[in-house]
Design an enzyme around this catalytic site. Sequence first.
Site, short mmCIF file in Angstrom:
data_model
loop_
_atom_site.label_atom_id
_atom_site.label_comp_id
_atom_site.label_asym_id
_atom_site.label_seq_id
_atom_site.Cartn_x
_atom_site.Cartn_y
_atom_site.Cartn_z
CB SER A 96 1.05 -0.16 3.94
OG SER A 96 1.73 -0.39 2.73
CG MET A 97 -2.68 3.07 -0.19
SD MET A 97 -3.83 2.24 -1.31
CE MET A 97 -5.21 1.92 -0.20
#
Length: 251
Positions: A96-97
Amino acid sequence: MTTSTEESLWARCFHPAPAAPVRLFCFPHAGGSASFYFPVSAQLSSVAEVFAIQYPGRQDRRKEAGVSDLATLADQVYDALRPLLKERPSTFFGHSMGATLAFEVARRFEADGGDLVRLFASGRRAPSRVRDEAVHRRSDDGIVEELKLLAGTNTALLGDEEILRMILPAIRSDYQAIETYRCPPDVTVRAPLTVLTGDRDPKTSLDEAEAWRDHTTGDFDLKVLPGGHFFVSSEAPAIIDLLRAHLAADG
């Protein structure tokens, strides 16, 4: 190898493997912490020395302010990791991030003359693909609801909600960092790139995952796994096998 205070602040090695020929650096998702990768470290310590990145504002760094700009966070992470990256061949894994942050740290490493063995980008659309999102502007309840939505039925991913609310400032900073991040479509790394995506991930379409191809001049591989945004947990055995095969081959 002697680990400096700055290195150990940012990079946690739960299962030291000083004899391992390679290293794996794992970058958590927004709101995540180094301990998310403890099982990965335990299962791969026979083939690599695994480091998990610890962002400010959570767990033992909870008194520190979160970093709300991804470029600044990447600068800080790379400054801390630079000595470790130059000691042994290294691979990055980010979810994700963490996938975008790993990409940005890889850019800094390559600009500094380094070569990454491979970058694994999991659960995140390509850096140049933008959605109009503003979770970081929501109320605390709104952020918690977003986290619950992404976790689905696996509430264990959230941990204790009371503790979760204690670190909401850091989570808000994470969301601000990734939601305000922008990357031109022609920015690339040299590192080979493997992209992992869930077939039901509301945050990344197949087209958005495929678009990572444009951000590397090296080999590109896309793997679609069953699951939502946190397929990285539900499909952990398959991902561990993939990483083990890669790390063993490199070692």
